[in-house]
Design a protein around this motif. Structure first.
Motif, PDB file in Angstrom:
ATOM      1  N   ASP A  15       0.839  -1.216   0.000  1.00  0.00           N
ATOM      2  CA  ASP A  15       0.000   0.000   0.000  1.00  0.00           C
ATOM      3  C   ASP A  15       0.866   1.256   0.000  1.00  0.00           C
ATOM      4  O   ASP A  15       0.668   2.166   0.818  1.00  0.00           O
ATOM      5  CB  ASP A  15      -0.939   0.020   1.212  1.00  0.00           C
ATOM      6  CG  ASP A  15      -1.959  -1.108   1.145  1.00  0.00           C
ATOM      7  OD1 ASP A  15      -2.425  -1.396   0.034  1.00  0.00           O
ATOM      8  OD2 ASP A  15      -2.264  -1.698   2.199  1.00  0.00           O
ATOM      9  N   VAL A  76       7.236   8.734   3.730  1.00  0.00           N
ATOM     10  CA  VAL A  76       6.266   9.437   4.573  1.00  0.00           C
ATOM     11  C   VAL A  76       5.159   8.463   4.932  1.00  0.00           C
ATOM     12  O   VAL A  76       4.653   7.750   4.051  1.00  0.00           O
ATOM     13  CB  VAL A  76       5.678  10.652   3.814  1.00  0.00           C
ATOM     14  CG1 VAL A  76       4.672  11.397   4.684  1.00  0.00           C
ATOM     15  CG2 VAL A  76       6.789  11.595   3.366  1.00  0.00           C
TER      16      VAL A  76
ATOM     17  N   LEU B 128      -2.315  11.961  -1.363  1.00  0.00           N
ATOM     18  CA  LEU B 128      -1.477  10.793  -1.620  1.00  0.00           C
ATOM     19  C   LEU B 128      -1.428   9.876  -0.400  1.00  0.00           C
ATOM     20  O   LEU B 128      -1.370   8.660  -0.529  1.00  0.00           O
ATOM     21  CB  LEU B 128      -0.053  11.232  -1.994  1.00  0.00           C
ATOM     22  CG  LEU B 128       0.097  11.943  -3.337  1.00  0.00           C
ATOM     23  CD1 LEU B 128       1.436  12.644  -3.425  1.00  0.00           C
ATOM     24  CD2 LEU B 128      -0.071  10.951  -4.481  1.00  0.00           C
ATOM     25  N   ARG B 129      -1.437  10.507   0.797  1.00  0.00           N
ATOM     26  CA  ARG B 129      -1.360   9.714   2.029  1.00  0.00           C
ATOM     27  C   ARG B 129      -2.624   8.907   2.254  1.00  0.00           C
ATOM     28  O   ARG B 129      -2.586   7.834   2.845  1.00  0.00           O
ATOM     29  CB  ARG B 129      -1.109  10.645   3.214  1.00  0.00           C
ATOM     30  CG  ARG B 129       0.363  10.884   3.459  1.00  0.00           C
ATOM     31  CD  ARG B 129       0.608  12.098   4.340  1.00  0.00           C
ATOM     32  NE  ARG B 129      -0.405  12.277   5.360  1.00  0.00           N
ATOM     33  CZ  ARG B 129      -0.740  13.455   5.873  1.00  0.00           C
ATOM     34  NH1 ARG B 129      -0.118  14.540   5.467  1.00  0.00           N
ATOM     35  NH2 ARG B 129      -1.656  13.536   6.791  1.00  0.00           N
ATOM     36  N   ASN B 132      -3.144   5.054   1.595  1.00  0.00           N
ATOM     37  CA  ASN B 132      -1.846   4.400   1.465  1.00  0.00           C
ATOM     38  C   ASN B 132      -1.192   4.282   2.831  1.00  0.00           C
ATOM     39  O   ASN B 132      -1.448   5.090   3.711  1.00  0.00           O
ATOM     40  CB  ASN B 132      -0.924   5.210   0.551  1.00  0.00           C
ATOM     41  CG  ASN B 132      -1.230   4.973  -0.904  1.00  0.00           C
ATOM     42  OD1 ASN B 132      -1.324   3.832  -1.352  1.00  0.00           O
ATOM     43  ND2 ASN B 132      -1.394   6.049  -1.642  1.00  0.00           N
ATOM     44  N   ARG B 133      -0.370   3.289   2.973  1.00  0.00           N
ATOM     45  CA  ARG B 133       0.354   3.183   4.239  1.00  0.00           C
ATOM     46  C   ARG B 133       1.576   4.098   4.202  1.00  0.00           C
ATOM     47  O   ARG B 133       1.909   4.730   5.189  1.00  0.00           O
ATOM     48  CB  ARG B 133       0.762   1.735   4.487  1.00  0.00           C
ATOM     49  CG  ARG B 133       0.650   1.394   5.953  1.00  0.00           C
ATOM     50  CD  ARG B 133       0.609  -0.074   6.191  1.00  0.00           C
ATOM     51  NE  ARG B 133       1.855  -0.710   5.835  1.00  0.00           N
ATOM     52  CZ  ARG B 133       1.924  -1.928   5.300  1.00  0.00           C
ATOM     53  NH1 ARG B 133       0.820  -2.608   5.066  1.00  0.00           N
ATOM     54  NH2 ARG B 133       3.078  -2.458   5.018  1.00  0.00           N
ATOM     55  N   PHE B 134       2.218   4.131   3.061  1.00  0.00           N
ATOM     56  CA  PHE B 134       3.396   4.988   2.912  1.00  0.00           C
ATOM     57  C   PHE B 134       3.331   5.716   1.573  1.00  0.00           C
ATOM     58  O   PHE B 134       2.710   5.232   0.623  1.00  0.00           O
ATOM     59  CB  PHE B 134       4.686   4.169   2.923  1.00  0.00           C
ATOM     60  CG  PHE B 134       5.022   3.533   4.231  1.00  0.00           C
ATOM     61  CD1 PHE B 134       5.385   4.315   5.326  1.00  0.00           C
ATOM     62  CD2 PHE B 134       5.003   2.154   4.370  1.00  0.00           C
ATOM     63  CE1 PHE B 134       5.726   3.715   6.538  1.00  0.00           C
ATOM     64  CE2 PHE B 134       5.335   1.554   5.577  1.00  0.00           C
ATOM     65  CZ  PHE B 134       5.693   2.335   6.661  1.00  0.00           C
ATOM     66  N   VAL B 135       4.012   6.846   1.525  1.00  0.00           N
ATOM     67  CA  VAL B 135       4.264   7.525   0.254  1.00  0.00           C
ATOM     68  C   VAL B 135       5.782   7.684   0.139  1.00  0.00           C
ATOM     69  O   VAL B 135       6.428   8.119   1.096  1.00  0.00           O
ATOM     70  CB  VAL B 135       3.592   8.926   0.219  1.00  0.00           C
ATOM     71  CG1 VAL B 135       3.879   9.619  -1.103  1.00  0.00           C
ATOM     72  CG2 VAL B 135       2.087   8.803   0.434  1.00  0.00           C
ATOM     73  N   VAL B 136       6.345   7.269  -0.982  1.00  0.00           N
ATOM     74  CA  VAL B 136       7.781   7.465  -1.214  1.00  0.00           C
ATOM     75  C   VAL B 136       7.937   8.666  -2.141  1.00  0.00           C
ATOM     76  O   VAL B 136       7.480   8.634  -3.281  1.00  0.00           O
ATOM     77  CB  VAL B 136       8.429   6.220  -1.862  1.00  0.00           C
ATOM     78  CG1 VAL B 136       9.913   6.470  -2.113  1.00  0.00           C
ATOM     79  CG2 VAL B 136       8.235   4.994  -0.990  1.00  0.00           C
TER      80      VAL B 136
END
Lengths: 114, 144
Positions: A15, A76, B128-129, B132-136
């Motif tokens: 995810d 993040v 974007l967050r 989602n668990r993470f954003v790279v």
């Protein structure tokens, strides 16, 4: 970034959204995606405002002296907290997907502090 | 007068030096092991140096048997110049980037942003967050 495209399924399975950010216009990024087959998200920061906010501005680093981003990666989490940072010292030494996947899996094992 | 033979290590050495310098970008950068530190190219430069040294030794120690006093010196100097340019590019130019001291650290809040996507749509970090668990976030130099 080619290596990230190849491992995109592993990020999706966790995810996780991959986002490329540069001063390139949407038009330039679209051409890049078409020629390289990139399918993840690309965002344009033509005035380098976000790049500056993240402290990764490379002043006059472009070929024609324009301000660009230095290579940098931030992980993040859902709450908006930076969980992992990679600031390379050489533009040749790039982040490999393995490094960030390992970092993410390590973070998952830790209890989440709320 | 005896015919002096061609001093092949000089030619092969110079060719190897050129190969060492110009194989990095099109070939060795494709593999992480040879990109992060260009050891494969440095090995090639070392081989070039050995060949040139052998060639120069033959040209100057046995001038009656081998040619290459002049060409050897020219090849040697050119190879050194190529090696110097390579080191300058890899160890100085590529590292000549700001240190990013003000970048957010682990545990700090990632600055919110609103940027435009490929089709001109606005995208924020909060969006974007979501889901989602993470954003790279990958900041890259771009192709201008």
């Amino acid at each position: 970034m080619r290596s990230f495209e190849r491992r995109l399924a592993e990020f999706r399975a966790r995810d996780t959204e991959i986002v490329g950010i540069s001063v390139d216009s949407g038009e330039e990024s679209r051409k890049l995606c078409q020629s390289q087959g990139y399918t993840f998200t690309f965002l344009s920061d033509p005035r380098a405002e976000t790049i500056r906010a993240y402290g990764v501005l490379h002043e006059h680093g472009g070929e024609r002296g324009q301000d660009i981003a230095r290579p940098a990666e931030f992980l993040v989490d859902r709450e908006g907290t930076v969980r992992w940072v990679n600031l390379t010292e050489s533009i040749l030494a790039r982040l490999r997907p393995d490094m960030i996947l390992r970092a993410m899996d390590g973070l998952d094992a830790e209890p989440r502090s709320r | 007068m005896t015919r002096r033979s061609r001093n092949w290590p000089l030619w092969v050495g110079f060719a190897t030096a050129l190969l060492a310098a110009f194989s990095y970008v099109p070939f060795f950068v494709k593999f992480p092991v040879t990109r992060d530190f260009p050891w494969a190219n440095l090995v090639l430069f070392l081989a070039a140096g050995c060949l040139l040294a052998i060639g120069l030794y033959r040209a100057f120690a046995q001038p009656e048997r081998y040619r290459g006093k002049i060409s050897g010196v020219i090849f040697g100097v050119l190879s050194l110049a190529v090696f110097g340019l390579f080191c300058f590019g890899v160890f100085w130019l590529a590292r000549n980037i700001p240190r990013a001291e003000t970048a957010p650290r682990v545990g700090q809040r990632a600055p919110e942003f609103t940027l435009t996507g490929l089709d001109g749509n606005s995208v924020t970090l909060s969006q974007l967050r979501q889901g989602n668990r993470f954003v790279v976030l990958i900041f890259y130099r771009g192709y201008w």
